[in-house]
Design a protein around this motif. Structure first.
Motif, PDB file in Angstrom:
ATOM      1  N   SER A 150      -1.768   0.026  10.658  1.00 24.78           N
ATOM      2  CA  SER A 150      -1.389   0.202   9.260  1.00 24.78           C
ATOM      3  C   SER A 150      -0.502   1.428   9.112  1.00 24.78           C
ATOM      4  O   SER A 150      -0.655   2.401   9.854  1.00 24.78           O
ATOM      5  CB  SER A 150      -2.637   0.396   8.385  1.00 24.78           C
ATOM      6  N   SER A 159      -4.177  -0.523  -1.834  1.00 28.74           N
ATOM      7  CA  SER A 159      -4.294  -0.024  -0.471  1.00 28.74           C
ATOM      8  C   SER A 159      -5.729  -0.079   0.026  1.00 28.74           C
ATOM      9  O   SER A 159      -6.645   0.368  -0.660  1.00 28.74           O
ATOM     10  CB  SER A 159      -3.797   1.428  -0.405  1.00 28.74           C
ATOM     11  N   THR A 160      -5.901  -0.617   1.223  1.00 19.87           N
ATOM     12  CA  THR A 160      -7.167  -0.477   1.944  1.00 19.87           C
ATOM     13  C   THR A 160      -6.930   0.651   2.934  1.00 19.87           C
ATOM     14  O   THR A 160      -6.043   0.557   3.783  1.00 19.87           O
ATOM     15  CB  THR A 160      -7.527  -1.786   2.677  1.00 19.87           C
ATOM     16  N   ASP A 161      -7.699   1.730   2.801  1.00 23.74           N
ATOM     17  CA  ASP A 161      -7.435   2.924   3.583  1.00 23.74           C
ATOM     18  C   ASP A 161      -8.740   3.656   3.877  1.00 23.74           C
ATOM     19  O   ASP A 161      -9.801   3.031   3.880  1.00 23.74           O
ATOM     20  CB  ASP A 161      -6.407   3.810   2.877  1.00 23.74           C
ATOM     21  N   ASP A 216       7.054  -3.685   1.094  1.00 24.78           N
ATOM     22  CA  ASP A 216       6.830  -4.800   2.013  1.00 24.78           C
ATOM     23  C   ASP A 216       8.176  -5.243   2.591  1.00 24.78           C
ATOM     24  O   ASP A 216       9.135  -5.452   1.850  1.00 24.78           O
ATOM     25  CB  ASP A 216       6.170  -5.956   1.254  1.00 24.78           C
ATOM     26  N   GLU A 222      -4.409   7.679   3.358  1.00 26.36           N
ATOM     27  CA  GLU A 222      -4.410   6.890   2.128  1.00 26.36           C
ATOM     28  C   GLU A 222      -3.041   6.259   1.936  1.00 26.36           C
ATOM     29  O   GLU A 222      -2.031   6.828   2.350  1.00 26.36           O
ATOM     30  CB  GLU A 222      -4.728   7.775   0.921  1.00 26.36           C
ATOM     31  N   GLY A 223      -3.028   5.116   1.287  1.00 29.23           N
ATOM     32  CA  GLY A 223      -1.764   4.518   0.881  1.00 29.23           C
ATOM     33  C   GLY A 223      -1.232   5.253  -0.333  1.00 29.23           C
ATOM     34  O   GLY A 223      -1.995   5.845  -1.104  1.00 29.23           O
ATOM     35  N   ASP A 224       0.077   5.242  -0.516  1.00 29.75           N
ATOM     36  CA  ASP A 224       0.673   5.898  -1.683  1.00 29.75           C
ATOM     37  C   ASP A 224       0.386   5.122  -2.967  1.00 29.75           C
ATOM     38  O   ASP A 224       0.514   5.665  -4.053  1.00 29.75           O
ATOM     39  CB  ASP A 224       2.183   6.050  -1.493  1.00 29.75           C
ATOM     40  N   ASN A 225       0.003   3.861  -2.846  1.00 30.92           N
ATOM     41  CA  ASN A 225      -0.339   3.024  -3.993  1.00 30.92           C
ATOM     42  C   ASN A 225      -1.867   2.878  -4.023  1.00 30.92           C
ATOM     43  O   ASN A 225      -2.421   2.025  -3.335  1.00 30.92           O
ATOM     44  CB  ASN A 225       0.332   1.654  -3.858  1.00 30.92           C
ATOM     45  N   SER A 285       0.788  -1.236   0.000  1.00 33.15           N
ATOM     46  CA  SER A 285       0.000   0.000   0.000  1.00 33.15           C
ATOM     47  C   SER A 285       0.818   1.282   0.000  1.00 33.15           C
ATOM     48  O   SER A 285       0.335   2.323  -0.428  1.00 33.15           O
ATOM     49  CB  SER A 285      -0.964   0.024   1.188  1.00 33.15           C
ATOM     50  N   MET A 286       2.068   1.242   0.452  1.00 32.08           N
ATOM     51  CA  MET A 286       2.867   2.460   0.512  1.00 32.08           C
ATOM     52  C   MET A 286       3.955   2.532  -0.556  1.00 32.08           C
ATOM     53  O   MET A 286       4.813   3.411  -0.518  1.00 32.08           O
ATOM     54  CB  MET A 286       3.485   2.615   1.912  1.00 32.08           C
ATOM     55  N   LYS A 296       0.225   4.477   6.680  1.00 28.62           N
ATOM     56  CA  LYS A 296      -0.442   5.216   5.596  1.00 28.62           C
ATOM     57  C   LYS A 296       0.062   6.650   5.560  1.00 28.62           C
ATOM     58  O   LYS A 296       0.814   7.086   6.418  1.00 28.62           O
ATOM     59  CB  LYS A 296      -1.970   5.231   5.801  1.00 28.62           C
TER      60      LYS A 296
END
Length: 102
Positions: A54, A76-78, A24, A69-72, A17-18, A56
């Protein structure tokens, strides 16, 4: 005397997500008790998932929490899904790999 062990922690990032900021398996240093600002990378807790923490990006304060929010956006679940989150710490540095300030 301030107990530094309770103010600073290492956290391992899990998931995509980031990306591209964090990947990861990256290890980051987080600081508890620091006030978040828009644009900060933060460690959050969701009211819908209180057992989950998380990493974010803080976008704006909203509804007593933060819109994050995630950068991706494709991985991303945000806040777009879970609503505002509680910021519990601010990420200050990536420790591994390639240490740098965030």
């Amino acid at each position: 005397m301030i107990d530094l062990a309770t103010r600073w922690r290492r956290v391992t990032v899990r998931g995509p997500s980031m990306s591209t900021t964090l990947s990861d398996g990256d290890v980051v240093l987080v600081r508890f008790g620091r006030t978040a600002r828009p644009g900060d990378v933060v460690l959050v807790r969701w009211s819908a998932r209180p057992e989950q923490l998380s990493v974010k990006r803080a976008r704006r304060p909203e509804g007593g929490g933060w819109w994050v929010e995630g950068d991706n956006p494709f991985g991303s679940t945000d806040s777009r899904t879970l609503g505002p989150a509680e910021v519990v710490a601010v990420v200050t540095h990536r420790m591994w790999p390639r240490p740098r300030r965030l």
